[in-house]
Design a protein around this motif. Structure first.
Motif, PDB file in Angstrom:
ATOM      1  N   ALA A  74      52.149  46.087  34.752  1.00  0.00           N
ATOM      2  CA  ALA A  74      52.023  44.972  34.323  1.00  0.00           C
ATOM      3  C   ALA A  74      50.856  44.961  33.271  1.00  0.00           C
ATOM      4  CB  ALA A  74      51.022  45.062  35.678  1.00  0.00           C
ATOM      5  N   LEU A  75      50.576  45.566  33.011  1.00  0.00           N
ATOM      6  CA  LEU A  75      49.651  45.243  31.552  1.00  0.00           C
ATOM      7  C   LEU A  75      51.196  44.570  30.253  1.00  0.00           C
ATOM      8  CD1 LEU A  75      47.272  44.543  30.089  1.00  0.00           C
ATOM      9  CD2 LEU A  75      47.067  47.487  29.206  1.00  0.00           C
ATOM     10  N   LEU A  76      51.925  45.554  29.865  1.00  0.00           N
ATOM     11  CA  LEU A  76      52.853  45.763  29.378  1.00  0.00           C
ATOM     12  C   LEU A  76      54.012  44.856  29.125  1.00  0.00           C
ATOM     13  CD1 LEU A  76      54.302  49.724  28.549  1.00  0.00           C
ATOM     14  CD2 LEU A  76      52.474  48.649  26.783  1.00  0.00           C
ATOM     15  N   GLN A  77      53.966  44.485  30.123  1.00  0.00           N
ATOM     16  CA  GLN A  77      54.371  42.585  30.633  1.00  0.00           C
ATOM     17  C   GLN A  77      54.037  41.624  30.609  1.00  0.00           C
ATOM     18  OE1 GLN A  77      56.672  43.614  34.637  1.00  0.00           O
ATOM     19  NE2 GLN A  77      57.787  45.195  33.764  1.00  0.00           N
ATOM     20  N   GLY A  78      52.530  41.397  30.299  1.00  0.00           N
ATOM     21  CA  GLY A  78      51.433  40.738  31.084  1.00  0.00           C
ATOM     22  C   GLY A  78      50.915  39.671  32.219  1.00  0.00           C
ATOM     23  N   LYS A  79      51.566  40.801  33.390  1.00  0.00           N
ATOM     24  CA  LYS A  79      51.370  40.186  34.390  1.00  0.00           C
ATOM     25  C   LYS A  79      50.042  40.190  34.834  1.00  0.00           C
ATOM     26  CE  LYS A  79      56.399  40.838  35.440  1.00  0.00           C
ATOM     27  NZ  LYS A  79      56.953  41.573  36.235  1.00  0.00           N
ATOM     28  N   VAL A  80      48.915  39.190  34.313  1.00  0.00           N
ATOM     29  CA  VAL A  80      47.699  39.666  34.650  1.00  0.00           C
ATOM     30  C   VAL A  80      47.178  39.322  36.214  1.00  0.00           C
ATOM     31  CG1 VAL A  80      45.045  37.831  34.135  1.00  0.00           C
ATOM     32  CG2 VAL A  80      47.007  38.295  32.027  1.00  0.00           C
ATOM     33  N   ASP A  81      48.042  38.524  36.918  1.00  0.00           N
ATOM     34  CA  ASP A  81      47.735  38.660  37.945  1.00  0.00           C
ATOM     35  C   ASP A  81      47.992  39.862  39.209  1.00  0.00           C
ATOM     36  OD1 ASP A  81      47.514  35.314  37.236  1.00  0.00           O
ATOM     37  OD2 ASP A  81      49.040  34.733  39.066  1.00  0.00           O
ATOM     38  N   GLU A  82      49.339  40.432  38.798  1.00  0.00           N
ATOM     39  CA  GLU A  82      49.551  42.017  39.135  1.00  0.00           C
ATOM     40  C   GLU A  82      48.429  42.804  39.123  1.00  0.00           C
ATOM     41  OE1 GLU A  82      53.220  44.875  38.831  1.00  0.00           O
ATOM     42  OE2 GLU A  82      53.646  43.038  38.869  1.00  0.00           O
ATOM     43  N   MET A  83      47.802  42.489  37.976  1.00  0.00           N
ATOM     44  CA  MET A  83      46.975  44.293  36.715  1.00  0.00           C
ATOM     45  C   MET A  83      45.848  42.792  38.410  1.00  0.00           C
ATOM     46  SD  MET A  83      46.761  43.050  33.224  1.00  0.00           S
ATOM     47  CE  MET A  83      45.882  44.542  33.050  1.00  0.00           C
ATOM     48  N   ALA A  84      45.487  42.151  38.653  1.00  0.00           N
ATOM     49  CA  ALA A  84      44.152  42.107  39.577  1.00  0.00           C
ATOM     50  C   ALA A  84      44.593  42.162  40.763  1.00  0.00           C
ATOM     51  CB  ALA A  84      43.896  40.389  39.752  1.00  0.00           C
ATOM     52  N   THR A  85      45.970  42.276  41.642  1.00  0.00           N
ATOM     53  CA  THR A  85      45.965  42.754  42.755  1.00  0.00           C
ATOM     54  C   THR A  85      45.608  44.075  42.784  1.00  0.00           C
ATOM     55  OG1 THR A  85      47.852  40.927  42.875  1.00  0.00           O
ATOM     56  CG2 THR A  85      48.558  42.899  44.070  1.00  0.00           C
ATOM     57  N   ILE A  86      46.620  45.388  41.997  1.00  0.00           N
ATOM     58  CA  ILE A  86      46.670  46.950  41.352  1.00  0.00           C
ATOM     59  C   ILE A  86      44.718  46.689  41.542  1.00  0.00           C
ATOM     60  CG2 ILE A  86      46.681  48.633  40.545  1.00  0.00           C
ATOM     61  CD1 ILE A  86      48.585  46.718  38.987  1.00  0.00           C
TER      62      ILE A  86
END
Length: 350
Positions: free
Chosen positions: A253-265
């Motif tokens: 998620a970090l490498l893809q810049g998906k901050v919303d997904e990082m928050a879910t994790i």
């Protein structure tokens, strides 16, 4: 690696080692989990540091100073002893034994740290890394970052018997954003993550850290987690397996810049983290988490072993000011963070 002549060093050596935020996987770097299953963590260093300064003396004493704690201890070279500053003494003794032919040398070793002990930011291990790197430079011992990290781990965990894992030492020695694997046979692989500045800036601007107001004693929590690992407790092992999977997912998620997904994790990891030991959370931390969520945070968890210290939140940058304000009004010191790209740095002052 050979011994060095401490008399050859007459300058002051300064070192600073960055503290870290654990984004995912914390706990899987503990033994025996990492030996049995392999651990994985994702962490990043931030602009808070542990500092160590080493200066030569003209007498027959060694002086240990922790200026942030208000402690100073002086010992004769004939009998450098243990006192309150166990980390200072432990690193000094190791260097005397391994790199100075067993001959104590006169020096003043001074430290301070930008965060309180028990912060959950790896401050104690960063301090050991700074001490190791400063004495490495002072005695001109050829050690690279893997060597420094491993030696800091060995002194802190084996020599001194202090409970904890391995990620803090490697994060502090290498710096930056790293996916770190902990394998059997004491093998550690540090994988630096490279990403566009836009992605790094977005993630950095989306993170807020907040000091809960209470430092925590991580040893009891870690002992509880370790006991669960050794006994094969299903609840503990399942939680650790999930934390390792979260580290892998968080990296993607970090490498893809998906901050919303990082928050879910992050939220998922907080649930798993609490399942590893009862003392990971408490009513104050639970209340702080809820305040953060109501103020716009998408996700949050404690940094480090738990029980106190810092909590970290992921929040849309537009809502960051509201989150910081709400946390500060609740009495928890909240600030944005600044990532650092460099690990421990050492320089000399003549």
């Amino acid at each position: 690696m050979g011994s060095a002549d401490p008399g050859a060093a007459r300058t002051t050596i300064r070192a600073r080692a960055p503290l870290r935020l654990g984004l995912a996987g914390g706990g899987t770097d503990l033994s025996p989990y990492c030996e049995d299953f392999g651990g994985a963590v994702l962490n990043c260093t931030i602009d808070k540091y542990a500092y160590a300064f080493v200066s030569a003396r003209n007498d027959d004493n060694v002086v240990f100073r922790a200026v942030d704690l208000g402690i100073e201890e002086t010992f004769p070279l004939s009998a450098p002893s243990n006192g309150k500053l166990a980390l200072h003494a432990g690193v000094y003794r190791h260097f005397v034994t391994k790199f100075a032919d067993g001959i104590p040398f006169a020096a003043t070793i001074t430290t301070n740290v930008d965060a309180p002990a028990g912060s959950g930011l790896g401050s104690s291990s960063a301090l050991v890394v700074a001490l190791v790197d400063a004495l490495r430079a002072y005695l001109d011992v050829p050690l690279g970052p893997y060597d420094v990290a491993h030696l800091a781990f060995f002194i802190e965990r084996i020599d001194l018997g202090l409970a904890g894992g391995k990620q803090d030492q490697y994060a502090s020695a290498f710096g930056g954003v790293n996916f770190i694997e902990f394998l059997s046979g004491d093998r550690v692989i540090v994988n630096p993550l490279r990403m566009p500045d836009a992605v790094l800036n977005e993630v950095e601007t989306s993170i807020v850290v907040s000091f809960s107001g209470q430092s925590r004693q991580s040893a009891a929590i870690i002992d509880n987690q370790t006991a669960g690992m050794k006994s094969g407790t299903v609840r503990t092992l399942d939680a650790l397996h999930q934390l390792k999977a979260d580290a892998i997912d968080m990296k993607r998620a970090l490498l893809q810049g998906k901050v919303d997904e990082m928050a879910t994790i992050l939220n998922r990891s907080w649930i798993s983290k609490k399942a590893t030991a009862d003392a990971v959370t408490n009513p104050q931390l639970d209340a702080l988490y809820e305040i953060g969520r109501r103020a716009g945070a998408l996700g949050g968890k404690v940094s480090g072993a738990g029980g106190g210290g810092y909590m970290m939140f992921i929040v849309p940058p537009e809502e960051r000011f509201r989150l910081v304000t709400a946390l500060n009004e609740a009495g928890a010191l909240a600030t944005p963070v600044k990532f650092t790209a460099l690990g421990c740095e050492t320089w000399q002052v003549r």
